[in-house]
Design an enzyme around this catalytic site. Structure first.
Site, short mmCIF file in Angstrom:
data_model
loop_
_atom_site.label_atom_id
_atom_site.label_comp_id
_atom_site.label_asym_id
_atom_site.label_seq_id
_atom_site.Cartn_x
_atom_site.Cartn_y
_atom_site.Cartn_z
N GLU A 113 49.54 -1.82 1.37
CA GLU A 113 50.97 -2.17 1.35
C GLU A 113 51.59 -1.89 -0.02
O GLU A 113 52.78 -1.55 -0.12
CB GLU A 113 51.18 -3.63 1.75
CG GLU A 113 50.70 -3.99 3.15
CD GLU A 113 51.22 -3.08 4.25
OE1 GLU A 113 52.33 -2.53 4.10
OE2 GLU A 113 50.50 -2.90 5.26
N GLU A 129 52.86 6.95 4.95
CA GLU A 129 51.44 6.63 5.16
C GLU A 129 50.55 7.39 4.18
O GLU A 129 49.48 6.89 3.81
CB GLU A 129 51.07 6.94 6.62
CG GLU A 129 49.77 6.33 7.08
CD GLU A 129 49.84 4.81 7.29
OE1 GLU A 129 50.93 4.21 7.17
OE2 GLU A 129 48.77 4.22 7.56
#
Lengths: 494, 494
Positions: free
Chosen positions: A260, A289
């Site tokens: 994260e 990502e």
């Protein structure tokens, strides 16, 4: 004011309202009193209705028609490109279809959760078919007047603009056999020792907070809270992350946090000039990502960084049963059989995603009926993973994505891994002593490189061009495969 | 859909957006990363611009004109009354004046803070004059076409609809001499002992959390966080409060929490039928303050409840130097000299407010120049409190209200105290064993009475009618005065 100035002011307000909607979601997942759910639903509906009205406002069309793009700089042209694309898409979907989709997917999530809990596919099948039917209708509306090859491509654009199923199929076609072969070799080798015992959860939180700082997370513009699912939320000056702890598995908290942090640092490091514009957020799911994955895997699970982490773990928890940095590195990177995508390691994760990519293309393009999905899933799973799925909750009912209508999204996970492989190759070329830096817990060389070459640009370029600009070469699956094969040959000794 | 249904749906969405704006403020004061201030400013501006546009949307005027009020029930008529009033007011203020007021008051707050820190009235005076000039212009626009007697009355309506300066003047004229006399008597008497020592702040938080529950605060629909200033935020199913702790003064945390719990319980206890409508929030500042004050003072600082609290304090902190419930009751209710309104006790608080009420009416109605304010303040202060103001930061620069343009607001504090006095008289009449309940920490009789007779109705009736309905008699200042004179005669022994 010129048409461009008007557009910019309008879009900035819309982006600010979008940030507010995101903050409401954060609030709901972290601090909201549990009895507020019903009211919060109405609050979400209110701000979403405002956002939708702004996104289809004919004024946008008028300004876009009036703007002379030749007079604009790179920022201006990118802003117009983003706005033109989103306006075209938002105005194509009939309001009643959008409302019906919102209604059905909202209900579907609850029915899917029941079906998964009961291992009963038939309980969800009729709803699933309705979701697919509506998303296909939406895809047809979005495809109208474009050059997208099929319905799936039309949906995929919302997550990865400029990407196509055919391109991904070629890339994933090269990925799959080498991953299956690598997995087979690993499964035939001796397993390293994993973690045992329990790890104090407050100490885990302190450690993950420290690691977030190590990876460059800026606490002046963010915070870490506990939530059921780890996520990153917000853009620009207020980018928050969440984590969770499991007393038996500190790696869960550590690596979900680093993941994260990768997402959040991307948002935090975008040029302040793009604040509250469509350029001021990560450019696509795949590129996003790539950042979370390179922080988590190529950096965070490297031999060098795990050496540093091993010391931090011993400082935090004392002797926890693993005696050497080499054994700790192996424990961090263990590959074990499993049905569940979200629990998968670097090697098997992409096989889970590729399976979903192939099936969802057939579902949306009309060559796979929902009734036939469980069998298609299970046979593909057995082919790639060598074991039969034991129950439907470990098979095609495991993920929330399809039940809530997310088709075209899954492959961005693997595209992100492929992009991370490319970026890793490029930054290693530029930073010869990267491992020495990581081994002493210094990520600034790597994260600084990513900020300089990629993150600062936000949405200035298209997604694939963003990666190309950073790497200096066209992205392919080869660097990821080379990296994985070398890394796991070392760990598993073949 | 009828015009009424359209209006209701529209207003509900606006109210939901208003709740979101309130949540943003809560977020800013409690959990927001400190570097997010600039972005948050843009987010506030965005949602405020959406709210303003909705509140002056001509569709509202069309629906209001089309609705047949005779066909509506009580809820419908109240909804139309609220909407008609706010629409009329919002559409009267020219957009450029509203924007200029927002700009000037935003800047003024910073300059006022500097002036207060430097004890330099002249540093703020020109800005102060600009704020007053703009608010007078706004008042003139609001007064246009109404029966309000003067400019101050026109501003006052936003905080206390239906109230007037003349009415308040009569009420406060009766209040002031008896309060001054009571204050003089107290100052001539022997002072009881106050608290000494320090009190663990974590224990204070645990105690205040327990006390919030004691007063009926519903944690399923709220939460308590620390903030620089205590406040209550939100309506309906998500009503949050904040508190602060001071190691030397646990009464600060305890009584500010009970005060905010009074505000929050009012919001939480309004009928669910009114959720996200103009009836679903406290009906006026004065009525709101009556709830916070009766929880804090008539209940929380009563001889009976402080007996219970004394036990809780000893359980929490051990022996803290006060040995009897009687001495604890006196310590809780000590009246000491002071310049600052926010630190004032039950007796002196209203004298602070009455001073501001008289001065701000003269300022807004044009009979007191800003240049003459310090002298007017100081001479009135000396008349009522018997001491000279020692410096301007302890005088007319102490409050943020006027600098940010809040005129017409101050008297609602004392009106709330007057209303609390009336409600206290009425509920004591209905609950003969109230003191026995409070002495064992049971507030449910009193808070249940307030919910049943007042809180559940939200904005169904006008403010004064809300109090009349609850009490069964016309509100006057007499019950408050009788209560204060009796209470403090007992404590100070005259």
């Amino acid at each position: 004011m010129s048409a461009f100035d008007d557009l910019l002011a309008y879009v900035r307000t819309t982006e600010a309202l979008g940030q507010i909607a995101g903050r409401l979601s954060w609030d709901q997942e972290t601090v909201m009193p549990r009895g507020a759910v019903e009211q919060r639903g109405e609050e979400f509906a209110a701000i979403e209705s405002v956002l939708h009205a702004r996104r289809v406002d004919p004024k946008l069309g008028d300004w876009l028609a009036a703007i002379d793009e030749d007079s604009l700089d790179d920022f201006g042209r990118a802003l117009v490109r983003h706005t033109r694309r989103s306006y075209a898409r938002n105005t194509k979907v009939p309001a009643d279809l959008a409302a019906e989709l919102a209604r059905v997917t909202s209900v579907a999530q609850g029915i899917w959760a029941e079906a998964r809990a009961r291992d009963d596919f038939n309980h969800f099948a009729p709803t699933f078919e309705e979701v697919v039917k509506l998303r296909r209708e939406e895809a047809a509306a979005l495809k109208e007047g474009t050059e997208h090859a099929d319905l799936w491509d039309a949906l995929h654009q919302d997550y990865e603009p400029g990407s196509s199923g055919a391109e991904l199929e070629a890339m994933f076609g090269a990925l799959r056999p080498r991953l299956v072969a690598l997995r087979d070799k690993i499964m035939g080798a001796a397993q390293p020792k994993g973690l045992t015992g329990t790890f104090d959860e407050d100490k885990q939180m302190a450690l993950t907070g420290m690691l977030a700082g190590t990876f460059g997370y800026d606490f002046d513009h963010g915070r870490i809270d506990k939530a059921v699912h780890p996520f990153s939320s917000g853009s620009g000056l207020d980018t928050r992350i969440t984590t969770r702890t499991n007393p038996e598995d500190p790696f869960n908290s550590i690596y979900s946090t680093i993941h994260e942090v990768g997402h959040a640092c991307y948002e935090q490091n975008i040029s302040r000039d793009y604040l509250l514009t469509p350029l001021g957020a990560g450019v696509s799911m795949g590129v996003h990502e790539s950042q979370s994955r390179i922080y988590e895997n190529q950096l965070g699970r490297s031999r060098a960084f795990t050496e540093y982490l091993f010391g931090q773990m011993r400082d935090t928890f004392g002797d926890f049963g693993i005696d050497t940095a080499e054994a700790f590195y192996a424990a961090v990177n263990r590959v074990t059989p499993g049905y569940i995508r979200t629990e998968a390691d670097e090697v098997q994760y992409n096989l889970h995603v590729l399976l979903r990519f192939d099936l969802e293309r057939r579902i949306i393009n009309g060559s796979l009926d929902i009734a036939d999905l469980p069998e298609a899933w299970d046979s593909r799973f057995e082919a790639d993973f060598g074991v039969k799925v034991d129950r439907i909750s470990n098979g095609c009912l495991q993920d929330v994505h399809w039940p809530v209508g997310l088709f075209g999204y899954f492959p961005t996970y693997s595209l992100g891994n492929v992009y991370a492989g490319c970026l890793h190759k490029a930054l290693r070329g530029d930073i010869p002593d990267l491992d020495a830096q990581l081994a002493r817990g210094d990520t600034s060389g790597a994260t600084g490189w990513l900020k300089e070459h990629l993150q600062q640009y936000g949405g200035l370029r298209e997604p694939r061009a963003t990666i190309f600009h950073a790497c200096g070469f066209e992205p392919t699956e080869a660097p990821l495969l080379d990296y994985l094969e070398e890394k796991f040959a070392g760990i598993y000794g073949f």
